[in-house]
Design an enzyme around this catalytic site. Structure first.
Site, PDB file in Angstrom:
ATOM      1  N   ASP A 274       0.853  -1.021  -0.145  1.00  0.00           N
ATOM      2  CA  ASP A 274       0.041   0.093   0.177  1.00  0.00           C
ATOM      3  C   ASP A 274       0.975   1.334   0.105  1.00  0.00           C
ATOM      4  OD1 ASP A 274      -2.233   1.250  -0.114  1.00  0.00           O
ATOM      5  OD2 ASP A 274      -2.646   1.465   2.009  1.00  0.00           O
ATOM      6  N   LEU A 311      -4.184   7.425   9.018  1.00  0.00           N
ATOM      7  CA  LEU A 311      -2.984   6.752   8.147  1.00  0.00           C
ATOM      8  C   LEU A 311      -3.333   6.871   6.505  1.00  0.00           C
ATOM      9  CD1 LEU A 311      -2.431   3.368   9.992  1.00  0.00           C
ATOM     10  CD2 LEU A 311      -0.816   5.241   9.633  1.00  0.00           C
TER      11      LEU A 311
END
Length: 383
Positions: A274, A311
């Site tokens: 990611d 995040l």
């Protein structure tokens, strides 16, 4: 026939290690693994110990080398991103476009058609949005999220046919069972993610052909003892693959160790990064849909956050996830390597990648005993 002979390292073929053997590569493909007494003629590549493995495969890469795909969804961006991750052992990846406009999605699809032809590490495309649930938006823009329409289904199918590999992350709330079935039957890899769905809704879509769950635990309904949510459904369903972000920030290692022990279906968890643009870059911030994301150094690796602390993707690379797995998740080196090679290849249905069987692409990575990358090869050529 141009042949290369790789000597001097333990060879991990995707399933097991081979000691005191040599890897033969001919015309960009694996020819065989043979004993040192059975070497044919060819160019010798001598490695100083360590491990020779199939190159890593990453199904979720938003950026790298200072470039975000969303900022410029072009073939050039995709190739720069792939090049930025190659020093960390990744030889195949899916550039990932997070929730954006329809125009950006169309541009990414057109770019991927071109980039995969170059065979320089871009192996397909991952569209993570816009068909996500605002309730579990994470760092994505909720105002751009919407349900899947029939025109989207047709566009995904056409894109899969043109690109070869298309992974789409969709919230269960934003797609019908019938739409999932149509996509899956056409070869589109459907992954449920950024979803606040019930376990029952998830299971219906898994049974219709949804193949995976995007970054298990993150941006999804959690597991309760009476409401198992998407996490519980993903762990319990034997055919479902789950990507995990092993960076010390996205998921507590206790939760990952529990999932590794509990997951039904052998070898169904695999690593994804990611990763955002700062991997392979010395910068400490970048913009995401007009918002500043900053790098906070510390811990196993740096953390990427928006101004409110959310995040915003990861700052981890694939070899670091392998080290994390061995150090914190009680994984053997063989299993950690499988989670970066064989398992993502199976999830994405790459028959000729992720292992070193005869006929496989000679996409290779050499690691030291301390699990540092020394070299990579694409199709048997130094990359």
């Amino acid at each position: 026939m141009a042949r290369k002979i790789f000597l001097g390292a333990r060879i991990f073929d995707g399933e097991r290690f081979h000691d005191d053997k040599a890897l033969l590569v001919a015309d960009g493909r694996v020819e065989a693994i043979v004993g040192r007494g059975d070497l044919p003629d060819g160019e010798t590549v001598t490695l100083a110990g360590g491990v020779l493995s199939a190159g890593f495969i990453d199904a979720q890469v938003n950026g790298g080398a200072g470039r975000m795909l969303n900022d410029e969804p072009s073939a050039t961006s995709m190739e720069i991103i792939a090049g930025g991750h190659r020093p960390y052992g990744t030889t195949s990846l899916l550039p990932t476009l997070i929730t954006d406009t329809s125009e950006a999605s169309i541009a990414a699809i057109e770019a991927a058609k071109e980039a995969v032809k170059a065979k320089r590490g871009v192996a397909g495309l991952h569209l993570e949005g816009p068909h996500l649930a605002p309730a579990r938006k994470g760092a994505h823009l909720a105002e751009l999220m919407r349900p899947v329409e029939d025109r989207d289904v047709k566009a995904f199918i056409q894109a899969r046919e043109a690109i070869g590999t298309l992974l789409v992350t969709i919230a269960a709330e934003q797609v019908t069972v019938a739409q999932v079935r149509e996509l899956a039957e056409a070869g589109v890899t459907v992954s449920i993610g950024h979803s606040d769905c019930s376990s029952e809704a998830a299971e219906e879509r898994f049974d219709a052909g949804a193949r995976g769950v995007t970054h298990l635990f993150n941006a999804m309904s959690q597991m309760g003892h009476r409401a198992p949510g998407l996490v519980g459904a993903a762990i319990d369903h034997p055919s479902v693959w789950c990507g995990i972000i092993a960076d010390g920030h996205h998921v507590d290692p206790k939760a990952l160790r529990t999932a590794l022990r509990a997951k039904r279906g052998e070898g169904k968890l695999f690593f994804v990064t990611d990763a955002m643009s700062l991997v392979g870059s010395e910068k400490d911030s970048f913009t995401l849909n007009g918002r500043t994301v900053r790098r906070e150094r510390g811990g196993f690796c740096s953390k990427l956050v928006l101004s409110d602390g959310t995040l915003a993707g990861s700052d981890v690379d694939m070899i670091s996830t392998i080290r994390y797995g061995v150090t914190y998740l009680d994984l053997t080196l063989a299993e950690a390597l499988r989670m970066a090679t064989l398992y993502p290849a199976r999830f994405l249905r790459f028959a000729d990648r992720g292992h070193l069987s005869p006929g496989a692409r000679a996409d290779l990575v050499h690691l030291t005993d301390a699990l540092a990358v020394t070299a990579t090869w694409l199709g048997g050529e130094a990359a």
